[in-house]
Design an enzyme around this catalytic site. Structure first.
Site, PDB file in Angstrom:
ATOM      1  N   LYS A  98       0.830  -1.206   0.000  1.00 60.13           N
ATOM      2  CA  LYS A  98       0.000   0.000   0.000  1.00 60.13           C
ATOM      3  C   LYS A  98       0.871   1.267   0.000  1.00 60.13           C
ATOM      4  O   LYS A  98       0.653   2.168  -0.810  1.00 60.13           O
ATOM      5  CB  LYS A  98      -0.916   0.033   1.236  1.00 60.13           C
ATOM      6  CG  LYS A  98      -1.844  -1.170   1.352  1.00 60.13           C
ATOM      7  CD  LYS A  98      -2.738  -1.078   2.589  1.00 60.13           C
ATOM      8  CE  LYS A  98      -1.981  -1.114   3.920  1.00 60.13           C
ATOM      9  NZ  LYS A  98      -1.267  -2.374   4.199  1.00 60.13           N
ATOM     10  N   ARG A 150      -9.458   0.498   9.253  1.00 59.70           N
ATOM     11  CA  ARG A 150      -9.016  -0.851   9.603  1.00 59.70           C
ATOM     12  C   ARG A 150     -10.043  -1.602  10.433  1.00 59.70           C
ATOM     13  O   ARG A 150      -9.784  -2.743  10.811  1.00 59.70           O
ATOM     14  CB  ARG A 150      -7.712  -0.771  10.399  1.00 59.70           C
ATOM     15  CG  ARG A 150      -6.459  -0.885   9.541  1.00 59.70           C
ATOM     16  CD  ARG A 150      -5.270  -0.604  10.443  1.00 59.70           C
ATOM     17  NE  ARG A 150      -4.094  -1.310  10.100  1.00 59.70           N
ATOM     18  CZ  ARG A 150      -3.013  -0.741   9.520  1.00 59.70           C
ATOM     19  NH1 ARG A 150      -3.023   0.512   9.169  1.00 59.70           N
ATOM     20  NH2 ARG A 150      -1.942  -1.457   9.303  1.00 59.70           N
ATOM     21  N   ARG A 156      11.843  -5.440   4.842  1.00 60.39           N
ATOM     22  CA  ARG A 156      11.570  -4.025   4.532  1.00 60.39           C
ATOM     23  C   ARG A 156      12.557  -3.090   5.220  1.00 60.39           C
ATOM     24  O   ARG A 156      12.871  -3.251   6.383  1.00 60.39           O
ATOM     25  CB  ARG A 156      10.140  -3.685   4.984  1.00 60.39           C
ATOM     26  CG  ARG A 156       9.810  -2.206   4.867  1.00 60.39           C
ATOM     27  CD  ARG A 156       8.329  -1.956   4.850  1.00 60.39           C
ATOM     28  NE  ARG A 156       7.678  -2.213   6.118  1.00 60.39           N
ATOM     29  CZ  ARG A 156       6.368  -2.043   6.315  1.00 60.39           C
ATOM     30  NH1 ARG A 156       5.582  -1.644   5.331  1.00 60.39           N
ATOM     31  NH2 ARG A 156       5.847  -2.302   7.480  1.00 60.39           N
ATOM     32  N   ARG A 203      11.764  -0.922  10.719  1.00 56.95           N
ATOM     33  CA  ARG A 203      10.760  -0.514  11.694  1.00 56.95           C
ATOM     34  C   ARG A 203      10.773  -1.451  12.891  1.00 56.95           C
ATOM     35  O   ARG A 203      10.979  -2.643  12.741  1.00 56.95           O
ATOM     36  CB  ARG A 203       9.366  -0.550  11.036  1.00 56.95           C
ATOM     37  CG  ARG A 203       8.946   0.807  10.507  1.00 56.95           C
ATOM     38  CD  ARG A 203       7.731   0.736   9.655  1.00 56.95           C
ATOM     39  NE  ARG A 203       6.598   0.048  10.286  1.00 56.95           N
ATOM     40  CZ  ARG A 203       5.390  -0.035   9.725  1.00 56.95           C
ATOM     41  NH1 ARG A 203       5.172   0.520   8.542  1.00 56.95           N
ATOM     42  NH2 ARG A 203       4.414  -0.672  10.325  1.00 56.95           N
ATOM     43  N   ARG A 252       0.393  -8.589  13.899  1.00 57.05           N
ATOM     44  CA  ARG A 252      -0.242  -7.633  12.978  1.00 57.05           C
ATOM     45  C   ARG A 252      -1.116  -8.367  11.971  1.00 57.05           C
ATOM     46  O   ARG A 252      -2.202  -7.906  11.626  1.00 57.05           O
ATOM     47  CB  ARG A 252       0.824  -6.792  12.272  1.00 57.05           C
ATOM     48  CG  ARG A 252       1.415  -5.732  13.200  1.00 57.05           C
ATOM     49  CD  ARG A 252       2.758  -5.229  12.725  1.00 57.05           C
ATOM     50  NE  ARG A 252       2.703  -4.588  11.428  1.00 57.05           N
ATOM     51  CZ  ARG A 252       3.741  -4.481  10.608  1.00 57.05           C
ATOM     52  NH1 ARG A 252       4.919  -4.977  10.952  1.00 57.05           N
ATOM     53  NH2 ARG A 252       3.605  -3.876   9.452  1.00 57.05           N
TER      54      ARG A 252
HETATM   55  P1  ADP Z   1       2.288  -1.809   3.246  1.00 56.12           P
HETATM   56  O1  ADP Z   1       2.294  -0.300   3.219  1.00 56.12           O
HETATM   57  O2  ADP Z   1       1.080  -2.376   2.569  1.00 56.12           O
HETATM   58  O3  ADP Z   1       2.501  -2.369   4.601  1.00 56.12           O
HETATM   59  P2  ADP Z   1       4.838  -1.586   1.777  1.00 56.12           P
HETATM   60  O4  ADP Z   1       4.479  -0.751   0.602  1.00 56.12           O
HETATM   61  O5  ADP Z   1       5.631  -0.954   2.846  1.00 56.12           O
HETATM   62  O6  ADP Z   1       3.521  -2.302   2.367  1.00 56.12           O
HETATM   63  O7  ADP Z   1       5.611  -2.884   1.228  1.00 56.12           O
HETATM   64  C1  ADP Z   1       6.107  -3.885   2.118  1.00 56.12           C
HETATM   65  C2  ADP Z   1       7.479  -4.374   1.629  1.00 56.12           C
HETATM   66  O8  ADP Z   1       7.312  -5.120   0.413  1.00 56.12           O
HETATM   67  C3  ADP Z   1       8.482  -3.263   1.298  1.00 56.12           C
HETATM   68  O9  ADP Z   1       9.762  -3.725   1.661  1.00 56.12           O
HETATM   69  C4  ADP Z   1       8.355  -3.086  -0.208  1.00 56.12           C
HETATM   70  O10 ADP Z   1       9.582  -2.640  -0.798  1.00 56.12           O
HETATM   71  C5  ADP Z   1       8.020  -4.499  -0.681  1.00 56.12           C
HETATM   72  N1  ADP Z   1       7.092  -4.533  -1.819  1.00 56.12           N
HETATM   73  C6  ADP Z   1       6.067  -3.687  -2.101  1.00 56.12           C
HETATM   74  N2  ADP Z   1       5.407  -4.047  -3.221  1.00 56.12           N
HETATM   75  C7  ADP Z   1       6.020  -5.187  -3.670  1.00 56.12           C
HETATM   76  C8  ADP Z   1       5.807  -6.059  -4.801  1.00 56.12           C
HETATM   77  N3  ADP Z   1       4.809  -5.845  -5.683  1.00 56.12           N
HETATM   78  N4  ADP Z   1       6.630  -7.123  -4.933  1.00 56.12           N
HETATM   79  C9  ADP Z   1       7.610  -7.351  -4.027  1.00 56.12           C
HETATM   80  N5  ADP Z   1       7.875  -6.567  -2.951  1.00 56.12           N
HETATM   81  C10 ADP Z   1       7.092  -5.493  -2.768  1.00 56.12           C
HETATM   82  P1  ADP Z   2       1.466  -1.692   7.824  1.00 57.83           P
HETATM   83  O1  ADP Z   2       2.821  -1.714   7.258  1.00 57.83           O
HETATM   84  O2  ADP Z   2       1.144  -2.846   8.704  1.00 57.83           O
HETATM   85  O3  ADP Z   2       0.394  -1.414   6.828  1.00 57.83           O
HETATM   86  P2  ADP Z   2       1.023   0.872   9.159  1.00 57.83           P
HETATM   87  O4  ADP Z   2       2.219   1.730   9.016  1.00 57.83           O
HETATM   88  O5  ADP Z   2      -0.166   1.171   8.342  1.00 57.83           O
HETATM   89  O6  ADP Z   2       1.494  -0.617   8.958  1.00 57.83           O
HETATM   90  O7  ADP Z   2       0.556   0.837  10.682  1.00 57.83           O
HETATM   91  C1  ADP Z   2       1.475   0.589  11.731  1.00 57.83           C
HETATM   92  C2  ADP Z   2       0.709   0.441  13.051  1.00 57.83           C
HETATM   93  O8  ADP Z   2       0.003   1.661  13.338  1.00 57.83           O
HETATM   94  C3  ADP Z   2      -0.357  -0.641  13.057  1.00 57.83           C
HETATM   95  O9  ADP Z   2       0.178  -1.918  13.396  1.00 57.83           O
HETATM   96  C4  ADP Z   2      -1.327  -0.116  14.137  1.00 57.83           C
HETATM   97  O10 ADP Z   2      -0.822  -0.357  15.447  1.00 57.83           O
HETATM   98  C5  ADP Z   2      -1.266   1.392  13.916  1.00 57.83           C
HETATM   99  N1  ADP Z   2      -2.319   1.863  12.980  1.00 57.83           N
HETATM  100  C6  ADP Z   2      -2.145   2.451  11.757  1.00 57.83           C
HETATM  101  N2  ADP Z   2      -3.330   2.739  11.178  1.00 57.83           N
HETATM  102  C7  ADP Z   2      -4.281   2.317  12.049  1.00 57.83           C
HETATM  103  C8  ADP Z   2      -5.709   2.310  12.037  1.00 57.83           C
HETATM  104  N3  ADP Z   2      -6.411   2.796  10.992  1.00 57.83           N
HETATM  105  N4  ADP Z   2      -6.357   1.781  13.103  1.00 57.83           N
HETATM  106  C9  ADP Z   2      -5.701   1.301  14.177  1.00 57.83           C
HETATM  107  N5  ADP Z   2      -4.366   1.271  14.251  1.00 57.83           N
HETATM  108  C10 ADP Z   2      -3.640   1.766  13.211  1.00 57.83           C
END
Ligand code: ADP
Ligand code: ADP
Ligand code: ZN
Length: 216
Positions: A13, A88, A127, A159, A170
């Protein structure tokens, strides 16, 4: 263009939102980024949120609803919004519907980025982030120079919650509280599935095919 990017942790995302925000020139609103900024600054909100985040649990709904309401009231959202990581839970989605109705900016589409569980753990545990908001992956999206951000030269870091035990929690929170939103938005005819298993650029192209319909 009013969009929610939906999907489990590690679906991509944030990666896609950053590109889409540049491409369509609309703000990327990540509740995770907003919470982490508060933790870093040591605000009252940050102190409350941190305990949940470190355990891989969701931060309480009231806190998130307050954050998103304030953020959507900012002037840059007049152009539209790309929500990443919100909603969420069902109560968060209900609150969002109310806020969007008040500001007159209803959702156009919810993109559900689908990635199987086995793949998510590998994505999250490899990541690496930069403070500028870029994220990398040790294998799937490595920076040109190890440990250094391509776009700003900053030091990359992992992170705190991208550790195996917290990742498992998570994914559990996602299954129990967040996944029901797939049916919630499907019932409102807002859901579009995106195959998130493809490479980063292919996923981006697939998303653009959907979102180009909402450019006016
Ligand atoms: P989210 O925001 O949904 O938690 P991220 O965008 O941070 O996910 O992506 C999670 C990890 O996977 C990062 O290390 C990113 O570089 C990698 N990643 C994202 N999209 C892809 C993909 N299509 N194929 C492989 N790795 C990906
Ligand atoms: P991810 O890579 O898992 O998509 P985020 O960066 O979106 O992670 O979120 C990190 C953490 O922040 C989550 O594990 C949760 O604890 C908190 N968080 C983020 N967005 C929300 C939400 N909409 N509702 C509740 N907790 C949230
Ligand atoms: Zn950077």
């Amino acid at each position: 263009m009013n969009v929610v990017l939906f999907g489990p942790p590690g679906a991509g995302k944030g990666t896609q939102a950053k590109e889409l925000s540049n491409y369509y020139d609309i703000p990327h609103i990540s509740t995770g980024d907003i919470l982490r900024a508060n933790v870093k600054e040591g605000t009252k909100l940050g102190k409350e949120a941190e305990q949940y985040m470190n355990r891989g649990e969701l931060v309480p709904d009231e806190v998130l609803i307050g954050i998103i309401k304030n953020r959507l009231a900012e002037p840059d959202c007049k152009k539209g919004y790309l929500l990443d990581g919100y909603p969420r839970t069902i109560p968060q989605a209900d609150a969002l519907a109310g806020i969007l109705e008040e500001i007159g900016m209803p959702l156009d589409v919810v993109l559900n980025i689908d990635v199987p569980d086995e793949e998510l753990v590998g994505r999250l545990s490899g990541r690496y982030m930069c403070k500028c908001g870029e994220s990398y992956h040790i294998r799937f999206n490595p920076p040109q120079k190890e440990g250094i951000c391509d776009s700003c030269g900053g030091q990359l870091y992992q992170r705190d919650d991208d550790k195996e035990e917290v990742i498992r929690q998570r994914l559990e929170s996602y299954k129990n509280k967040t996944q029901p939103l797939i049916d919630y938005y499907a019932n409102k005819n807002l859901l579009v599935h995106i195959n998130g298993e493809k490479g980063i650029n292919s996923v981006f192209d697939d998303i653009r095919v959907v979102l180009d319909k909402y450019v006016n």
